[in-house]
Design a protein around this motif. Structure first.
Motif, PDB file in Angstrom:
ATOM      1  N   ALA A 155       3.140 236.051  64.202  1.00  0.00           N
ATOM      2  CA  ALA A 155       3.827 235.994  65.495  1.00  0.00           C
ATOM      3  C   ALA A 155       5.278 235.610  65.239  1.00  0.00           C
ATOM      4  O   ALA A 155       5.561 234.742  64.402  1.00  0.00           O
ATOM      5  CB  ALA A 155       3.158 234.984  66.417  1.00  0.00           C
ATOM      6  N   PHE A 156       6.187 236.271  65.953  1.00  0.00           N
ATOM      7  CA  PHE A 156       7.610 236.048  65.753  1.00  0.00           C
ATOM      8  C   PHE A 156       8.214 235.286  66.927  1.00  0.00           C
ATOM      9  O   PHE A 156       7.661 235.255  68.024  1.00  0.00           O
ATOM     10  CB  PHE A 156       8.325 237.390  65.574  1.00  0.00           C
ATOM     11  CG  PHE A 156       7.849 238.182  64.391  1.00  0.00           C
ATOM     12  CD1 PHE A 156       8.372 237.955  63.127  1.00  0.00           C
ATOM     13  CD2 PHE A 156       6.859 239.155  64.540  1.00  0.00           C
ATOM     14  CE1 PHE A 156       7.934 238.686  62.033  1.00  0.00           C
ATOM     15  CE2 PHE A 156       6.413 239.889  63.451  1.00  0.00           C
ATOM     16  CZ  PHE A 156       6.954 239.651  62.192  1.00  0.00           C
ATOM     17  N   THR A 157       9.386 234.699  66.675  1.00  0.00           N
ATOM     18  CA  THR A 157      10.056 233.926  67.721  1.00  0.00           C
ATOM     19  C   THR A 157      10.573 234.799  68.856  1.00  0.00           C
ATOM     20  O   THR A 157      10.875 234.286  69.932  1.00  0.00           O
ATOM     21  CB  THR A 157      11.223 233.126  67.121  1.00  0.00           C
ATOM     22  OG1 THR A 157      12.100 234.018  66.416  1.00  0.00           O
ATOM     23  CG2 THR A 157      10.707 232.059  66.160  1.00  0.00           C
ATOM     24  N   ASP A 158      10.687 236.110  68.639  1.00  0.00           N
ATOM     25  CA  ASP A 158      11.135 236.999  69.713  1.00  0.00           C
ATOM     26  C   ASP A 158       9.974 237.542  70.546  1.00  0.00           C
ATOM     27  O   ASP A 158      10.155 238.417  71.391  1.00  0.00           O
ATOM     28  CB  ASP A 158      11.962 238.163  69.140  1.00  0.00           C
ATOM     29  CG  ASP A 158      11.171 239.058  68.190  1.00  0.00           C
ATOM     30  OD1 ASP A 158       9.956 238.825  68.011  1.00  0.00           O
ATOM     31  OD2 ASP A 158      11.769 239.989  67.621  1.00  0.00           O
ATOM     32  N   GLY A 159       8.770 237.038  70.281  1.00  0.00           N
ATOM     33  CA  GLY A 159       7.606 237.434  71.073  1.00  0.00           C
ATOM     34  C   GLY A 159       6.774 238.545  70.463  1.00  0.00           C
ATOM     35  O   GLY A 159       5.654 238.801  70.918  1.00  0.00           O
ATOM     36  N   ARG A 160       7.283 239.204  69.450  1.00  0.00           N
ATOM     37  CA  ARG A 160       6.528 240.282  68.830  1.00  0.00           C
ATOM     38  C   ARG A 160       5.413 239.721  67.944  1.00  0.00           C
ATOM     39  O   ARG A 160       5.407 238.551  67.562  1.00  0.00           O
ATOM     40  CB  ARG A 160       7.441 241.155  67.967  1.00  0.00           C
ATOM     41  CG  ARG A 160       8.548 241.853  68.731  1.00  0.00           C
ATOM     42  CD  ARG A 160       9.170 242.918  67.832  1.00  0.00           C
ATOM     43  NE  ARG A 160      10.526 243.266  68.233  1.00  0.00           N
ATOM     44  CZ  ARG A 160      11.264 244.189  67.633  1.00  0.00           C
ATOM     45  NH1 ARG A 160      10.768 244.858  66.609  1.00  0.00           N
ATOM     46  NH2 ARG A 160      12.487 244.448  68.047  1.00  0.00           N
ATOM     47  N   GLN A 161       4.489 240.613  67.597  1.00  0.00           N
ATOM     48  CA  GLN A 161       3.415 240.270  66.677  1.00  0.00           C
ATOM     49  C   GLN A 161       3.217 241.429  65.706  1.00  0.00           C
ATOM     50  O   GLN A 161       3.597 242.570  65.990  1.00  0.00           O
ATOM     51  CB  GLN A 161       2.112 239.990  67.433  1.00  0.00           C
ATOM     52  CG  GLN A 161       2.178 238.770  68.345  1.00  0.00           C
ATOM     53  CD  GLN A 161       0.839 238.472  68.991  1.00  0.00           C
ATOM     54  OE1 GLN A 161      -0.059 239.306  69.007  1.00  0.00           O
ATOM     55  NE2 GLN A 161       0.697 237.262  69.530  1.00  0.00           N
ATOM     56  N   GLY A 162       2.603 241.142  64.562  1.00  0.00           N
ATOM     57  CA  GLY A 162       2.345 242.197  63.593  1.00  0.00           C
ATOM     58  C   GLY A 162       1.332 241.753  62.558  1.00  0.00           C
ATOM     59  O   GLY A 162       1.045 240.560  62.418  1.00  0.00           O
ATOM     60  N   LYS A 165      18.285 237.601  63.976  1.00  0.00           N
ATOM     61  CA  LYS A 165      18.140 236.630  65.068  1.00  0.00           C
ATOM     62  C   LYS A 165      16.668 236.445  65.457  1.00  0.00           C
ATOM     63  O   LYS A 165      16.348 236.228  66.621  1.00  0.00           O
ATOM     64  CB  LYS A 165      18.978 237.050  66.284  1.00  0.00           C
ATOM     65  CG  LYS A 165      20.470 237.159  65.980  1.00  0.00           C
ATOM     66  CD  LYS A 165      21.276 237.637  67.165  1.00  0.00           C
ATOM     67  CE  LYS A 165      21.315 236.593  68.262  1.00  0.00           C
ATOM     68  NZ  LYS A 165      22.251 236.996  69.346  1.00  0.00           N
ATOM     69  N   THR A 166      15.805 236.517  64.478  1.00  0.00           N
ATOM     70  CA  THR A 166      14.393 236.231  64.727  1.00  0.00           C
ATOM     71  C   THR A 166      13.781 235.673  63.460  1.00  0.00           C
ATOM     72  O   THR A 166      14.287 235.885  62.351  1.00  0.00           O
ATOM     73  CB  THR A 166      13.629 237.483  65.189  1.00  0.00           C
ATOM     74  OG1 THR A 166      12.322 237.112  65.620  1.00  0.00           O
ATOM     75  CG2 THR A 166      13.494 238.489  64.055  1.00  0.00           C
ATOM     76  N   SER A 167      12.688 234.936  63.606  1.00  0.00           N
ATOM     77  CA  SER A 167      11.994 234.364  62.458  1.00  0.00           C
ATOM     78  C   SER A 167      10.510 234.304  62.766  1.00  0.00           C
ATOM     79  O   SER A 167      10.057 234.689  63.856  1.00  0.00           O
ATOM     80  CB  SER A 167      12.536 232.966  62.130  1.00  0.00           C
ATOM     81  OG  SER A 167      12.378 232.093  63.232  1.00  0.00           O
ATOM     82  N   ILE A 168       9.738 233.825  61.815  1.00  0.00           N
ATOM     83  CA  ILE A 168       8.291 233.765  61.960  1.00  0.00           C
ATOM     84  C   ILE A 168       7.897 232.478  62.682  1.00  0.00           C
ATOM     85  O   ILE A 168       8.320 231.384  62.288  1.00  0.00           O
ATOM     86  CB  ILE A 168       7.612 233.839  60.575  1.00  0.00           C
ATOM     87  CG1 ILE A 168       7.923 235.190  59.919  1.00  0.00           C
ATOM     88  CG2 ILE A 168       6.115 233.634  60.682  1.00  0.00           C
ATOM     89  CD1 ILE A 168       7.425 235.302  58.485  1.00  0.00           C
ATOM     90  N   ALA A 169       7.079 232.618  63.719  1.00  0.00           N
ATOM     91  CA  ALA A 169       6.604 231.459  64.466  1.00  0.00           C
ATOM     92  C   ALA A 169       5.269 230.954  63.942  1.00  0.00           C
ATOM     93  O   ALA A 169       5.005 229.745  63.936  1.00  0.00           O
ATOM     94  CB  ALA A 169       6.489 231.797  65.957  1.00  0.00           C
ATOM     95  N   SER A 170       4.397 231.860  63.510  1.00  0.00           N
ATOM     96  CA  SER A 170       3.088 231.459  62.996  1.00  0.00           C
ATOM     97  C   SER A 170       2.545 232.538  62.075  1.00  0.00           C
ATOM     98  O   SER A 170       2.906 233.712  62.187  1.00  0.00           O
ATOM     99  CB  SER A 170       2.097 231.189  64.134  1.00  0.00           C
ATOM    100  OG  SER A 170       1.805 232.389  64.835  1.00  0.00           O
TER     101      SER A 170
END
Length: 359
Positions: free
Chosen positions: A138-145, A122-127
């Motif tokens: 950056a992920f759609t759930d607000g996380r980063q890595g 239930k998450t994907s890559i935003a940028s």
């Protein structure tokens, strides 16, 4: 090194296995809430048989294969049988090729992914911000890595490809056909068969403008197509496709992905995201599994330097991709003849093959 994989189907699960087995830290993100259920049978063929053997899953795939006992009847627009079809007459690359349902293969692949692999549904890559030190995500759930490699294994409409390589229209070539699948209800006995009507099997002469995520619109479109024939089981099939509660619904164009390079910076695309061969080829799953193994091995051999790995990877994979994509052009006249004349000629070929293999 840290590897991020977007997509948890055949390509993504295969990549997760190989990168983790080679000692990398692997995370998998998937937009859906779990592995996709249902789906039509797919093929593990040719080089993928060797990949499956090296993964230790070939025996499990063979145990859960789809067994076809008899050729299926081929029907005309009135529902009358005009021929029979056994796809093994045309489709198999080797005598050992295996047909299996998509969900069974996904479960087998998941079962061998090492325990240390992280799955985030239930998450994907935003940028993706790619640079010399790796890819910042950056992920759609607000996380980063930050990752040493990002692998797009997220299908024909790949989000990773769009973010890193450019818009879909630059790489996806529509072949003029569409495919729709659904799990049929168990409230009646369904008869195997294939009904062909030239105007129906070629769903449209031009590309349809549709939202590939709007299932209600897709159901209405399929209902309109199937309303053109009332023979055989078509009315019941139409009801199944338009039922919003039906499971396993799938609709999309029959298209191929053609890219000059599958690696850009610290981002790579595999499977349908990078080199979709199209359903008519019967080689999509095989390419996904082979590419996952080749990418993981080549990238690791070059110490995680994608720029150095790229020439070797493309040299290994490009000829096989070209071969597999060519199969789709051979399969189209068999599965979806455009005219009544072509349909009659195809059916005569089926009858000749049936007589040959009956001896």
């Amino acid at each position: 090194m840290d590897v991020l994989i977007s997509g948890a189907s055949m390509a993504g699960l295969s990549a997760a296995y190989w990168f983790a087995r080679l000692g990398h830290r692997v995370a998998v993100v998937e937009r859906a809430d779990g592995l996709r259920p249902g789906g039509a049978p797919i093929d593990v063929r040719g080089r993928a048989l060797g990949t499956a053997q090296r993964m230790g899953i070939l025996a499990a795939i063979d145990e859960q294969k789809v067994t076809i006992l008899d050729p299926a009847p081929v029907l005309d627009g009135t529902g009358a049988q005009v021929a029979t079809l056994d796809l093994r007459w045309f489709a198999n690359e080797t005598d050992d090729d295996i047909e299996i349902t998509r969900d069974r293969l996904n479960q087998i692949l998941l079962s061998v992914v090492p325990d240390g692999v992280e799955f985030r549904f239930k998450t994907s890559i935003a940028s993706i911000g790619d640079g010399s030190g790796g890819a910042s995500v950056a992920f759609t759930d607000g996380r980063q890595g930050r990752y040493d490699l990002v692998v797009g294994a997220d299908g024909l409409h790949s989000n990773v490809r769009k973010l890193a390589f450019g818009p879909e229209k630059d790489y996806v070539r529509h072949l003029g056909y569409y495919v729709a699948l659904v799990d049929l209800p168990n409230d009646r006995e369904w008869r195997r068969g294939m009904l062909n009507v030239p105007g129906l099997t070629v769903a449209a002469s031009a590309e349809i403008d549709y939202d590939y995520r709007d299932l209600d619109v897709q159901r209405r479109m399929i209902g309109a197509f199937l309303a053109r024939v009332d023979a055989w089981q078509v009315p019941a099939l139409r009801a199944a496709f338009t039922d919003r509660a039906a499971k396993g619904f799938y609709f999309d164009s029959v298209s191929q992905t053609h890219m000059p390079s599958w690696i850009k910076g610290n981002v790579a695309v595999i499977g349908d995201a990078g080199h979709c061969a199209a359903l008519l080829s019967g080689m999509g799953t095989t390419l996904a599994m082979v590419a996952a193994e080749a990418l993981a091995n080549t990238w690791t051999e070059h110490d995680g330097n994608a720029e150095r790995a790229s020439p070797s990877y493309h040299e290994r994979l490009r000829p096989y991709v070209d071969q597999c994509q060519a199969f789709a052009l051979e399969g189209a006249p068999i599965m979806v003849p455009a005219t009544q004349e072509a349909l009659d000629e195809r059916n005569a070929t089926f009858r000749a093959y049936a007589a040959k293999f009956a001896r």
